[in-house]
Design a protein around this motif. Structure first.
Motif, PDB file in Angstrom:
ATOM      1  N   ARG A 101       0.414   3.680   7.906  1.00 18.60           N
ATOM      2  CA  ARG A 101       0.942   5.051   7.850  1.00 18.60           C
ATOM      3  C   ARG A 101       2.457   5.116   7.588  1.00 18.60           C
ATOM      4  NH1 ARG A 101      -2.691   7.921  12.684  1.00 18.60           N
ATOM      5  NH2 ARG A 101      -4.576   6.762  12.192  1.00 18.60           N
ATOM      6  N   LEU A 102       2.949   4.182   6.793  1.00 20.37           N
ATOM      7  CA  LEU A 102       4.368   4.195   6.408  1.00 20.37           C
ATOM      8  C   LEU A 102       4.675   5.490   5.653  1.00 20.37           C
ATOM      9  CD1 LEU A 102       7.114   2.677   5.706  1.00 20.37           C
ATOM     10  CD2 LEU A 102       5.935   1.977   3.615  1.00 20.37           C
ATOM     11  N   GLY A 103       5.716   6.205   6.085  1.00 21.54           N
ATOM     12  CA  GLY A 103       6.143   7.398   5.355  1.00 21.54           C
ATOM     13  C   GLY A 103       5.114   8.496   5.288  1.00 21.54           C
ATOM     14  N   ARG A 104       4.191   8.515   6.241  1.00 23.38           N
ATOM     15  CA  ARG A 104       3.178   9.571   6.242  1.00 23.38           C
ATOM     16  C   ARG A 104       3.841  10.940   6.430  1.00 23.38           C
ATOM     17  NH1 ARG A 104      -1.727  11.855   7.237  1.00 23.38           N
ATOM     18  NH2 ARG A 104      -1.833  13.040   9.170  1.00 23.38           N
ATOM     19  N   MET A 105       3.404  11.885   5.645  1.00 22.63           N
ATOM     20  CA  MET A 105       3.909  13.271   5.694  1.00 22.63           C
ATOM     21  C   MET A 105       5.418  13.364   5.429  1.00 22.63           C
ATOM     22  SD  MET A 105       1.593  15.039   8.673  1.00 22.63           S
ATOM     23  CE  MET A 105       2.300  14.175  10.038  1.00 22.63           C
ATOM     24  N   LEU A 106       5.956  12.380   4.722  1.00 24.20           N
ATOM     25  CA  LEU A 106       7.378  12.402   4.351  1.00 24.20           C
ATOM     26  C   LEU A 106       7.687  13.699   3.606  1.00 24.20           C
ATOM     27  CD1 LEU A 106      10.041  10.673   4.140  1.00 24.20           C
ATOM     28  CD2 LEU A 106       9.195   9.935   1.906  1.00 24.20           C
ATOM     29  N   LYS A 107       8.768  14.365   3.991  1.00 20.74           N
ATOM     30  CA  LYS A 107       9.108  15.635   3.346  1.00 20.74           C
ATOM     31  C   LYS A 107      10.257  15.476   2.375  1.00 20.74           C
ATOM     32  CE  LYS A 107       7.260  18.525   6.995  1.00 20.74           C
ATOM     33  NZ  LYS A 107       6.436  17.421   7.543  1.00 20.74           N
ATOM     34  N   ALA A 108      11.253  14.688   2.771  1.00 21.04           N
ATOM     35  CA  ALA A 108      12.399  14.444   1.885  1.00 21.04           C
ATOM     36  C   ALA A 108      13.077  13.173   2.351  1.00 21.04           C
ATOM     37  CB  ALA A 108      13.365  15.626   1.937  1.00 21.04           C
ATOM     38  N   GLY A 109      13.944  12.631   1.492  1.00 20.88           N
ATOM     39  CA  GLY A 109      14.630  11.390   1.842  1.00 20.88           C
ATOM     40  C   GLY A 109      14.003  10.211   1.137  1.00 20.88           C
ATOM     41  N   ARG A 110      14.382   9.030   1.595  1.00 25.35           N
ATOM     42  CA  ARG A 110      14.030   7.824   0.850  1.00 25.35           C
ATOM     43  C   ARG A 110      13.654   6.716   1.823  1.00 25.35           C
ATOM     44  NH1 ARG A 110      15.723   6.275  -4.299  1.00 25.35           N
ATOM     45  NH2 ARG A 110      16.614   8.334  -4.524  1.00 25.35           N
ATOM     46  N   ILE A 111      12.496   6.084   1.574  1.00 25.71           N
ATOM     47  CA  ILE A 111      12.078   4.944   2.393  1.00 25.71           C
ATOM     48  C   ILE A 111      11.862   3.756   1.462  1.00 25.71           C
ATOM     49  CG2 ILE A 111      10.319   4.015   3.949  1.00 25.71           C
ATOM     50  CD1 ILE A 111       9.712   6.868   4.846  1.00 25.71           C
ATOM     51  N   THR A 112      12.475   2.631   1.784  1.00 27.02           N
ATOM     52  CA  THR A 112      12.333   1.431   0.958  1.00 27.02           C
ATOM     53  C   THR A 112      11.872   0.276   1.834  1.00 27.02           C
ATOM     54  OG1 THR A 112      14.168   2.197  -0.393  1.00 27.02           O
ATOM     55  CG2 THR A 112      13.516  -0.097  -0.663  1.00 27.02           C
ATOM     56  N   VAL A 113      10.797  -0.392   1.409  1.00 23.90           N
ATOM     57  CA  VAL A 113      10.282  -1.543   2.138  1.00 23.90           C
ATOM     58  C   VAL A 113      10.333  -2.745   1.191  1.00 23.90           C
ATOM     59  CG1 VAL A 113       8.233  -2.533   3.246  1.00 23.90           C
ATOM     60  CG2 VAL A 113       8.795  -0.128   3.595  1.00 23.90           C
TER      61      VAL A 113
ATOM     62  N   PRO B  65       3.711  -6.301  10.130  1.00 27.16           N
ATOM     63  CA  PRO B  65       2.532  -5.490   9.796  1.00 27.16           C
ATOM     64  C   PRO B  65       2.090  -4.614  10.962  1.00 27.16           C
ATOM     65  CG  PRO B  65       2.108  -7.848   9.448  1.00 27.16           C
ATOM     66  CD  PRO B  65       3.445  -7.744  10.092  1.00 27.16           C
ATOM     67  N   ARG B  66       2.714  -4.792  12.135  1.00 30.72           N
ATOM     68  CA  ARG B  66       2.376  -3.933  13.274  1.00 30.72           C
ATOM     69  C   ARG B  66       3.400  -2.815  13.486  1.00 30.72           C
ATOM     70  NH1 ARG B  66       0.068  -8.740  17.089  1.00 30.72           N
ATOM     71  NH2 ARG B  66      -2.110  -8.447  16.535  1.00 30.72           N
ATOM     72  N   PHE B  67       4.362  -2.695  12.612  1.00 31.50           N
ATOM     73  CA  PHE B  67       5.330  -1.586  12.702  1.00 31.50           C
ATOM     74  C   PHE B  67       4.707  -0.355  12.027  1.00 31.50           C
ATOM     75  CE2 PHE B  67       9.607  -4.125  12.950  1.00 31.50           C
ATOM     76  CZ  PHE B  67       9.215  -4.633  14.175  1.00 31.50           C
ATOM     77  N   ASP B  68       3.980   0.439  12.797  1.00 28.63           N
ATOM     78  CA  ASP B  68       3.261   1.589  12.235  1.00 28.63           C
ATOM     79  C   ASP B  68       4.132   2.855  12.222  1.00 28.63           C
ATOM     80  OD1 ASP B  68       1.069  -0.067  12.042  1.00 28.63           O
ATOM     81  OD2 ASP B  68       0.054   0.744  13.811  1.00 28.63           O
ATOM     82  N   ARG B  69       3.768   3.745  11.337  1.00 28.69           N
ATOM     83  CA  ARG B  69       4.296   5.120  11.288  1.00 28.69           C
ATOM     84  C   ARG B  69       5.811   5.200  11.109  1.00 28.69           C
ATOM     85  NH1 ARG B  69       0.779   8.089  15.995  1.00 28.69           N
ATOM     86  NH2 ARG B  69       1.977   9.886  15.273  1.00 28.69           N
ATOM     87  N   ILE B  70       6.358   4.260  10.350  1.00 26.67           N
ATOM     88  CA  ILE B  70       7.794   4.305  10.048  1.00 26.67           C
ATOM     89  C   ILE B  70       8.076   5.530   9.173  1.00 26.67           C
ATOM     90  CG2 ILE B  70       9.640   3.163   8.747  1.00 26.67           C
ATOM     91  CD1 ILE B  70       8.471   0.487   9.630  1.00 26.67           C
ATOM     92  N   GLY B  71       9.094   6.297   9.544  1.00 26.07           N
ATOM     93  CA  GLY B  71       9.531   7.428   8.720  1.00 26.07           C
ATOM     94  C   GLY B  71       8.567   8.589   8.690  1.00 26.07           C
ATOM     95  N   GLU B  72       7.729   8.719   9.691  1.00 34.67           N
ATOM     96  CA  GLU B  72       6.719   9.782   9.671  1.00 34.67           C
ATOM     97  C   GLU B  72       7.370  11.163   9.697  1.00 34.67           C
ATOM     98  OE1 GLU B  72       2.906   9.228  11.659  1.00 34.67           O
ATOM     99  OE2 GLU B  72       3.359  11.011  12.828  1.00 34.67           O
ATOM    100  N   ALA B  73       6.967  11.986   8.749  1.00 32.91           N
ATOM    101  CA  ALA B  73       7.429  13.381   8.656  1.00 32.91           C
ATOM    102  C   ALA B  73       8.941  13.501   8.528  1.00 32.91           C
ATOM    103  CB  ALA B  73       6.918  14.206   9.846  1.00 32.91           C
ATOM    104  N   MET B  74       9.590  12.463   8.029  1.00 25.48           N
ATOM    105  CA  MET B  74      11.056  12.499   7.873  1.00 25.48           C
ATOM    106  C   MET B  74      11.436  13.614   6.888  1.00 25.48           C
ATOM    107  SD  MET B  74      13.582   9.298   7.031  1.00 25.48           S
ATOM    108  CE  MET B  74      13.443   9.163   5.256  1.00 25.48           C
ATOM    109  N   ALA B  75      12.467  14.364   7.242  1.00 23.75           N
ATOM    110  CA  ALA B  75      12.842  15.507   6.403  1.00 23.75           C
ATOM    111  C   ALA B  75      14.159  15.266   5.678  1.00 23.75           C
ATOM    112  CB  ALA B  75      12.926  16.762   7.264  1.00 23.75           C
ATOM    113  N   GLY B  76      14.702  14.071   5.767  1.00 26.65           N
ATOM    114  CA  GLY B  76      15.959  13.751   5.072  1.00 26.65           C
ATOM    115  C   GLY B  76      16.555  12.488   5.654  1.00 26.65           C
ATOM    116  N   GLY B  77      17.347  11.774   4.844  1.00 25.59           N
ATOM    117  CA  GLY B  77      17.940  10.528   5.308  1.00 25.59           C
ATOM    118  C   GLY B  77      17.336   9.348   4.578  1.00 25.59           C
ATOM    119  N   GLU B  78      17.620   8.157   5.108  1.00 24.70           N
ATOM    120  CA  GLU B  78      17.212   6.951   4.401  1.00 24.70           C
ATOM    121  C   GLU B  78      16.765   5.880   5.389  1.00 24.70           C
ATOM    122  OE1 GLU B  78      20.135   6.070   1.456  1.00 24.70           O
ATOM    123  OE2 GLU B  78      19.382   4.024   1.212  1.00 24.70           O
TER     124      GLU B  78
END
Lengths: 269, 370
Positions: free
Chosen positions: A92-104, A69-82
């Motif tokens: 702030r998981l995936g904040r401002m994500l532009k493209a790609g895929r995040i799975t938790v 729960p302390r892993f903050d801002r994973i994938g922030e503003a990511m523009a592609g990838g996984e």
């Protein structure tokens, strides 16, 4: 090439800012350079190598083996990838994500998918407050993309949402869809409090009903409309997957007439 | 008279400073809170926090955050009490907290009459209250009361907005006639003032009230008078904003200020569920506070009431600001900062002096460590 794995070697004592661990930022870095990236948020200067053992060489596919729960801002503003997180994610998981895929696979903290613009965010467990919502002072929450939550969502999910889709299988906390500007939110179970407070436009499909509604939502009675069937079918074939409504007639409320009043809430008959 | 203690035993001030500095230096993540002090005390606390990478919040910031959140998200028409006293011909009081938190403000409005503005001057002021308890007095003016449970106030404000703009709505908790009456009352005002406690209505409720007043300003004049149980926290938030860019709830762990209203709140950090492992709590005002969140962390206390502190690792007795030494405070009546001379000068050090002394001791070593 194999995807890059960040194996958690110890539980962090402070919040970690993992916004630097996205494909575009890791591309071309050696493993030694990656181990030296600063991720701490205190004066101690914690770096990647203090918390993770890194393996693999393809930074377009990232895996966090072990979350927190302390892993903050994973994938922030990511523009592609996984990115895959095996465990929990922080704020702030995936904040401002532009493209790609995040799975938790576990749960996520506050502001997951905050101001996301595109891509797909999947949270297997629960999401914290302000899912897709803006940070303080920002005028828009979710601006595009898809968020799917397997568990429940905290308070104020979809706050100031502008576009895109949020689908929550479980319950939603107080203030769902508050100040919504547009977009669609589907909730499988009951929504607490008064959903849609001050929503201007947008659609809430509340398959488990709600605790109550503000009197500035006007009951339009049963709605047997084609769009519900079209949406259910489009969701099933797309990123959202099966949804808990099937195109059968639903009760429609219009609101919030305290503001523009062009939003709509659908409920089971 | 003892002025410093280490683990409850009297100590020389220099030894206590050394002990406190060592605790702060060893702390993984210090928290600087309480902040019940004057402008110079808060300046010193923010300076120390920046130097040691601490998280900072005021002990009573829960009382002001609903207002701050609504303000920065959507803006607001904010009136100064002194101007509302002279201009407002109609006053709407929302909720029962107003009478508890700001009886002086209500008295000022009920005991005076507007004397500015072509449409407002000369008439007795009219009052409406939407809450449980009617106003005690409306002075020479006329008061009408609409009985409403606290949890229904935000809905009723929404109904008034719908009524004013001609949009359809349901009945609500107080009935259509009462809603129409409130809408007419506000629409017909030369200058309406809406008085409410944001902490009672929450951030969304506060935004609803600001929205109502914004709607009214399309056709007439209106403003709000939000009241809070802690003007000291409001002053600290303003000072935090001009010092760090954020209204408290900031962390200086990476040098520059970072803000998160949830993660850096005093309640979370002091509960032990946050990241902080040591708390420095400043409590140096003569008047009693609303009471901050409980502290489950080891504590350094900088206090004008050392007898009331239990279990602190290090305690410093300091003067009460504005009582034992001259001070400057935020004053909600003026919407600004106002000086308050001491009742009688005291030998006790100020909170700022202790905090500055700690910062001096820590400066070099912390910088080297970072």
């Amino acid at each position: 090439m194999t995807g890059m794995t960040f194996l958690k070697t110890q539980e962090p004592e402070e919040r970690l800012d993992l916004s630097a661990l996205v494909p575009a930022r890791l591309k071309g870095l050696s493993s030694a350079e990656i181990a030296r990236i600063a991720i701490g948020t205190s004066r101690r200067g914690v770096v990647v190598g203090d918390v993770f053992a890194v393996s693999g060489d393809d930074p377009s596919v990232l895996r966090f083996a072990g979350g927190s729960p302390r892993f903050d801002r994973i994938g922030e503003a990511m523009a592609g990838g996984e990115i895959t997180v095996e465990g929990d994610a922080g704020a702030r998981l995936g904040r401002m994500l532009k493209a790609g895929r995040i799975t938790v696979t576990g749960s996520a903290g506050m502001h997951a998918g905050s101001a996301m613009e595109g891509g797909v965010l999947r949270i297997g467990g629960d999401a914290g407050d302000f899912l897709g919502g803006p940070l303080a002072g920002e005028t828009m929450g979710l601006k595009g993309g898809t968020i799917v939550v397997g568990g429940r969502a905290g308070e104020r999910a979809g706050d100031r949402m502008r576009r895109g889709v949020i689908c929550v299988a479980g319950e939603a906390g107080d203030g769902l869809g508050s100040r919504m500007i547009a977009g669609t939110i589907v909730v499988g179970r009951r929504a607490a409090g008064t959903p849609g407070r001050m929503m201007k436009r947008g659609t809430l499909i509340l398959c488990g009903g709600a605790e109550r509604f503000a009197p500035t939502f006007v009951d339009n009675g049963p709605a047997d409309i084609l769009i519900l069937k079209v949406m259910a079918s489009a969701f099933a074939q797309g990123e959202v997957g099966e949804v808990p409504f099937d195109g059968a007639p639903m009760r429609r409320l219009g609101g919030d007439t305290a503001v523009l009043g062009l939003g709509e809430i659908f409920l089971p008959l | 008279m003892d002025r410093a203690w280490i683990d409850g035993r009297p100590a020389a001030e220099a030894d206590a400073l050394a002990a406190a500095a060592e605790l702060l230096e060893r702390s993984r993540q210090p928290f600087v809170g309480g902040l019940r002090t004057d402008v110079s005390g808060i300046r010193a606390a923010l300076g120390l926090a920046r130097r040691i990478g601490a998280i900072v919040d005021h002990g009573e910031s829960d009382a002001i955050y609903p207002l701050l959140t609504a303000l920065r998200d959507g803006g607001a028409f904010l009136g100064a009490p002194a101007e509302m006293k002279r201009r407002a011909d109609r006053v709407l009081v929302l909720g029962d907290e107003v009478a508890k938190v700001a009886p002086d403000l209500l008295a000022m409005l009920t005991e005076t009459e507007p004397d500015l503005g072509v449409r407002t001057r000369g008439d007795a002021r009219e009052f409406r209250s939407l809450c449980r308890a009617p106003l005690d007095s409306a002075g020479r003016g006329r008061a009408e009361h609409v009985d409403c449970a606290p949890e229904d106030i935000v809905d009723v404000v929404g109904l008034v907005r719908a009524k004013l703009s001609g949009r359809r709505a349901g009945e609500g908790a107080v009935g259509g006639d009462a809603v129409a009456g409130l809408a007419e009352f506000l629409k017909g005002a030369g200058f309406a003032a809406v008085v409410f406690a944001p902490a009672e209505l929450g951030a969304l409720g506060t935004e609803q009230v600001f929205g109502l007043v914004s709607d009214l300003n399309e056709t007439t004049r209106a403003s709000t008078l939000p009241v809070s149980a802690s003007t000291n926290a409001m002053g600290a938030a303003l000072q935090g904003a001009w010092t760090s860019g954020f209204p408290l709830r900031v962390g200086f762990g990476r040098g520059a200020a970072e803000h998160d209203a949830a993660l850096f709140s005093a309640r979370r950090q002091l509960s032990g569920d946050g990241e902080a492992d040591l708390a420095l709590i400043v409590d140096a005002l003569a008047e009693p506070g609303a009471g901050g969140p409980p502290c489950a962390l080891p504590q350094i206390a900088v206090t004008s009431e050392p007898g009331a502190v239990e279990g602190a690792r290090v305690t410093f007795a300091v003067g009460a600001a504005g009582c034992d030494h001259d001070a400057v405070f935020y004053d909600a009546r003026f919407g600004s900062f106002v000086g308050r001379p001491a009742d009688a000068k005291s030998e006790l050090p100020t909170a700022a002096a202790i905090l500055d002394a700690l910062a001096d001791r820590l400066g070099g070593r912390v910088a080297d460590a970072a």
